[in-house]
Structure formats: C-alpha cells, structure tokens
Design an enzyme around this catalytic site. Structure first.
Site, PDB file in Angstrom:
ATOM      1  N   HIS A   1       0.852  -1.201   0.000  1.00 21.66           N
ATOM      2  CA  HIS A   1       0.000   0.000   0.000  1.00 21.66           C
ATOM      3  C   HIS A   1       0.877   1.236   0.000  1.00 21.66           C
ATOM      4  CE1 HIS A   1       0.590   1.131   4.318  1.00 21.66           C
ATOM      5  NE2 HIS A   1       0.792  -0.167   4.472  1.00 21.66           N
TER       6      HIS A   1
ATOM      7  N   ASP B   1      -0.434   4.423   0.865  1.00 21.90           N
ATOM      8  CA  ASP B   1      -0.858   5.447   1.814  1.00 21.90           C
ATOM      9  C   ASP B   1      -0.007   5.349   3.072  1.00 21.90           C
ATOM     10  OD1 ASP B   1      -2.265   2.928   2.288  1.00 21.90           O
ATOM     11  OD2 ASP B   1      -3.368   3.978   3.864  1.00 21.90           O
TER      12      ASP B   1
ATOM     13  N   ASP C   1       6.873   1.794   6.065  1.00 23.37           N
ATOM     14  CA  ASP C   1       5.467   1.390   6.006  1.00 23.37           C
ATOM     15  C   ASP C   1       4.693   2.339   5.108  1.00 23.37           C
ATOM     16  OD1 ASP C   1       3.041   0.211   6.543  1.00 23.37           O
ATOM     17  OD2 ASP C   1       2.868   1.002   8.570  1.00 23.37           O
TER      18      ASP C   1
ATOM     19  N   GLU D   1      -4.914   1.406   3.353  1.00 22.04           N
ATOM     20  CA  GLU D   1      -4.647   0.314   4.291  1.00 22.04           C
ATOM     21  C   GLU D   1      -4.609   0.799   5.723  1.00 22.04           C
ATOM     22  OE1 GLU D   1      -2.196  -2.366   6.832  1.00 22.04           O
ATOM     23  OE2 GLU D   1      -1.826  -0.265   6.263  1.00 22.04           O
ATOM     24  N   GLU D   2      -4.078   1.997   5.929  1.00 26.53           N
ATOM     25  CA  GLU D   2      -3.898   2.498   7.286  1.00 26.53           C
ATOM     26  C   GLU D   2      -5.222   2.770   8.012  1.00 26.53           C
ATOM     27  OE1 GLU D   2      -1.238   2.232   8.700  1.00 26.53           O
ATOM     28  OE2 GLU D   2       0.430   2.470   7.317  1.00 26.53           O
TER      29      GLU D   2
ATOM     30  N   ASP E   1       1.915 -10.071   1.437  1.00 27.09           N
ATOM     31  CA  ASP E   1       1.759  -8.686   1.856  1.00 27.09           C
ATOM     32  C   ASP E   1       2.877  -8.332   2.834  1.00 27.09           C
ATOM     33  OD1 ASP E   1       0.645  -6.156   2.115  1.00 27.09           O
ATOM     34  OD2 ASP E   1      -1.050  -6.798   3.343  1.00 27.09           O
TER      35      ASP E   1
ATOM     36  N   HIS F   1       5.355   4.035  12.590  1.00 25.15           N
ATOM     37  CA  HIS F   1       4.298   5.046  12.648  1.00 25.15           C
ATOM     38  C   HIS F   1       4.739   6.236  13.495  1.00 25.15           C
ATOM     39  CE1 HIS F   1       0.560   2.403  11.506  1.00 25.15           C
ATOM     40  NE2 HIS F   1       1.491   2.428  10.570  1.00 25.15           N
TER      41      HIS F   1
END
Length: 486
Positions: free
Chosen positions: A121, A123, A156, A190-191, A217, A459
C-alpha cells in the site's frame, strides 16, 4: 535393604531412560532452513534509491476522516509510477479500482495455473501534530544522507510498492517471463482498514473467479536478537494475523453528591472489573503459528534450548510460563487484554451516573468473539455491567507445508543467507486479511532487516531505511517471483 536398593535401581533406570530418550529427541532435530542459492539480481542502486526518495515526497496520507484525503497527491503518485517504470507499464496490464487502487497483471505462459499476488500500500499515516520538529529530516523530504533514506513510508509501506516495481522492472528488462500469472496490487487506504482499496480489489477479482495460490503482503521482518538462544537474525513470515475486537463495559445507575458515595460507585465497579480481567488473563497455549515458530527456530538454538523444545510435550508448561513473562511472547500464545479508554463523570463533586471502559483484544486463531464475551462476563462476575463486543476474529492460518511458503523461505534465504526464516503469528492487521477469501494462502513479510527501534519508527518519528536494506528488499521481490515460477 534389598527392597530399598531395588527401588533406587528402578528409579535410576527410569531416570537414565528418560535422559537417553530426551537427548535422542534433541539430536534428531534437523534444520528446516533451505540451503541459500545466492541471488544474481543486480539492481541500478542509484536509480532505485532516487525512486524511493521521490516516492516519499508525495503526501499520500490516510485519515480516519476520509474528507481530509488530498487525492491530488495520490493522482500525482500514480503518474510518478507510470513515468518511473516504463517496462512495467509496457508489459503489464494496469487497472485502477476506485481510481486509486492499482492492479497490475503480468500474464504468464500458462494461465491455467493459479496466479500469485504481491501486494502493498502506498498510503501513510499522518505525522502527529507537534512532532514535526523532532524529525532529523522533514517527514516528506525523502532525504538521502549517510546511507539512509528518510521519510514517512520508508518502512510502512512505500518501500514495498517501490521494491516490488523495481523488481518487476528489472525482470522485464532482463527478459524474464513468468510461468503463471502474477498480480501486483496496491491499496491506498490500508492504514484505515483498506475498505476502498484492497477490499474492492478483492471484490473485483472475486467476480472474475480469480483464486490465488498465495498472496504476499507486508508483515513480519528480519529481526536480530528476536529469539533467545538463536544467534542469527530471524525472519518471521506471518501465516495468520490475530483478530481485533473492541469490548465495551458499561454500567448505569444513580449518581448523587460525592459527599455521600456508596461503598462501590459506577467508576469503582468498572475499575474492579478491569482489575479482575488483568489479574486473570486468557490462558496461554503454545499452539498454531506460535508453535510453528519455535519448531522452525529450535534447530538453530543452543543445545539446551533445542533439548527443551525437542521435548515440548514434557516441558510445555515451563515454556509457556517463560513466554508469558514478556508482553511480546505472551501475545504469541494468548488472546490479549488491553484497556484503552475510560469514560465517566463531568463534575469533580458529582458521582457519574454512567461509566464506560473500552478494552482492545487481539484474538488468537480459534478464539471467537462470543467466547471472549463469555470470558469477560464470567471473570468480572457483575450482572449490572453490560458487555458488548465488536470486531473481527483471527484470519485463517496459511500452510507452511506447500511450495508456497517454501518459495518465500527460499527467496529470503537467497538474499539473507544467514537468516533463519520461520512462520509466526502477526499481532497487527494488514490488507492481507481481505485476500483470504480469494487466496489459498496469505503471507505477511517485509523483506528488510530491522531492529526493535525501527519497529517503533514505523508510525513514529524519524522513519527511515538504509539504502542497503532497500536494495535487499528489491532483490527479495525478484527472487520470490522467480522461485514461484513453477
């Protein structure tokens, strides 16, 4: 005296037999790691690093409030991919779902075979307000300095998007043709759950009758000092992810003035319920993916640790007690209890008429939402507290015995020759769960070697990746496509 000597001889004989059998079991343990076939993939490192650096500059941020999305950034990012990877866009079919989710289809020579899928992903999570000044380089700068690439998404998960496309671009230009169809799928939300991205990709492919042999994934990574007794870095491949459920405990009753409280107030009863849950906890049980992890790493351990795990049927209670001592290993063998929100009261001298607590649970495979609710009710023993639970159960557990898992393991060993590659249970969520309905197996693995500090940066502040790590990830993606060419 004769009877006593006989008794001790019998005991001594039994002890000797026990030692012989258990040591023999330990000696029978063989490595489950395939021999590396060192990769011959050669990447234009400068261009690859430049691409990831550029990718970071697009502020493709996911917000819980979807009205905050700046989709002009998403559109610019897609245009950037089209410009940067001409080989991919010449040889693969591109389809856009909900405008921003991407499906690339690389047609194989034998489309009667089930395809494989690689997904990621693009995003990213927002940068927490007030923390921007704590970054060594601004979060969307894509700065390359001292062998590192800086910015939100380097871990990420733009590294996955760019890593996969770099690998495919290399293979296309190298003349590689897959035997089976290969799908490359990129989500854009996804987030915040992936409902408009990965889920809609899945719905589209399901309507077409597409079934994958496996989808890979993001997820586990290659981590140093992860398993006691194992000197090598351990690469963990998620074969399932824990469910995530929210339990709400609430109680209502008369309030009143704080000068005349009852012996147990609404706040006190909810607090007592939480205390009981934390004191009791779910029972730990070394089973499923957690057990598989230790079966794969045990052969690489010191003899003492190998001896213990080779005779797990005897030492399992001891092993479980050891694992329960640390949060990370405890989460591997039991459903977890994490109180996260407590709401009650508005005035310092008024008893609240209602108190509510929110508890997040991460469910082990096999544990149902109803079983969790029953456990809570039986543990707190308070009929006046209403318990409601919502969420999802654990994903299905994918096979570790077929060519699919073995291909991932081999590809990782080809790049990280010294790493121990093992299955495990993933605690967090990913888009992989959406693919369960159209794939025989779903695996979760980010092919980078990281530290525990890197995990906190995913994150958080100062997210970055080393150039060497990024290049190794590209090589892995090329290797997994080649290893799956059967």
């Amino acid at each position: 005296m004769k009877k006593r000597r006989l008794f001790f001889r019998i005991i001594g004989g039994l002890v000797l037999i026990f030692i012989i059998v258990t040591v023999f079991n330990a000696l029978l343990v063989k490595s489950k790691q395939p021999s590396p076939k060192p990769t011959d993939v050669v990447i234009d490192e400068g261009k690859a690093v430049e691409h990831l650096s550029q990718a970071i500059t697009f502020k493709t941020v996911s917000y819980q409030d979807r009205s905050k999305f700046d989709f002009t950034e998403f559109t610019k990012f897609i245009s950037f991919l089209e410009e940067s990877y001409p080989g991919v866009h010449d040889h693969l079919e591109l389809e856009k779902i909900n405008e921003y989710a991407l499906i690339y289809k690389w047609k194989g020579s034998d489309s009667s075979k089930n395809p494989i899928g690689l997904t990621s992903h693009y995003d990213v999570v927002p940068v927490l307000d007030g923390t921007e000044g704590n970054w060594e380089h601004t979060p969307f700068s894509g700065t390359v300095e001292n062998g590192k690439i800086w910015g939100r998404g380097t871990l990420d998960d733009k590294i996955g998007v760019i890593g996969i496309l770099e690998a495919v671009e290399f293979l296309v230009n190298d003349g590689f043709k897959p035997a089976r169809d290969v799908y490359i799928m990129f989500g854009f939300d996804e987030e915040i759950g992936g409902d408009k991205g990965a889920l809609e990709i899945v719905n589209t492919l399901k309507e077409r009758g597409i079934t994958f042999d496996f989808v890979l994934d993001e997820g586990g990574a290659i981590v140093e000092n992860m398993v006691p007794g194992v000197d090598q870095p351990v690469g963990v491949v998620g074969i399932s992810e824990k469910g995530s459920a929210t339990a709400e405990l609430s109680i209502e009753g008369s309030g009143g003035h704080s000068s005349q409280p009852k012996n147990q107030t609404n706040i006190g009863r909810i607090a007592s319920a939480i205390a009981k849950l934390e004191d009791t906890q779910f029972t730990g049980d070394l089973r499923g993916p957690g057990e598989d992890l230790f079966e794969y790493v045990a052969p690489e351990m010191s003899f003492t640790m190998k001896y213990v795990f080779a005779n797990k049927i005897i030492f399992e209670p001891i092993i479980e007690q050891i694992l329960l001592q640390q949060p990370a290993t405890a989460a591997l063998i039991r459903t977890t209890i994490a109180p996260t929100i407590f709401q009650a009261g508005e005035q310092y001298n008024a008893l609240p008429e209602k108190a509510t607590a929110i508890i997040n649970h991460r469910l082990m495979p096999g544990d149902s939402l109803e079983e969790v609710k029953t456990f809570i009710e039986d543990t707190i023993e308070d009929d006046d507290i209403k318990v409601t639970i919502t969420g999802s159960e654990a994903s299905k557990v994918s096979s570790i015995n077929g060519w699919e898992f073995k291909s991932i393991q081999q590809a990782a060993r080809n790049v990280y020759n010294n790493a121990v590659i093992a299955p495990y249970l993933m605690f967090a969520g990913s888009d992989a769960k959406h693919y369960d309905s159209i794939s025989k197996n779903t695996y979760r693995f980010l092919p980078v070697q990281i530290t525990s500090e890197d995990l906190n940066r995913m994150h958080g502040t100062n997210e970055h990746i080393s150039k060497d790590n990024f290049i190794q990830a590209i090589k892995f993606y090329a290797e997994i496509i080649k290893e799956s060419n059967q």
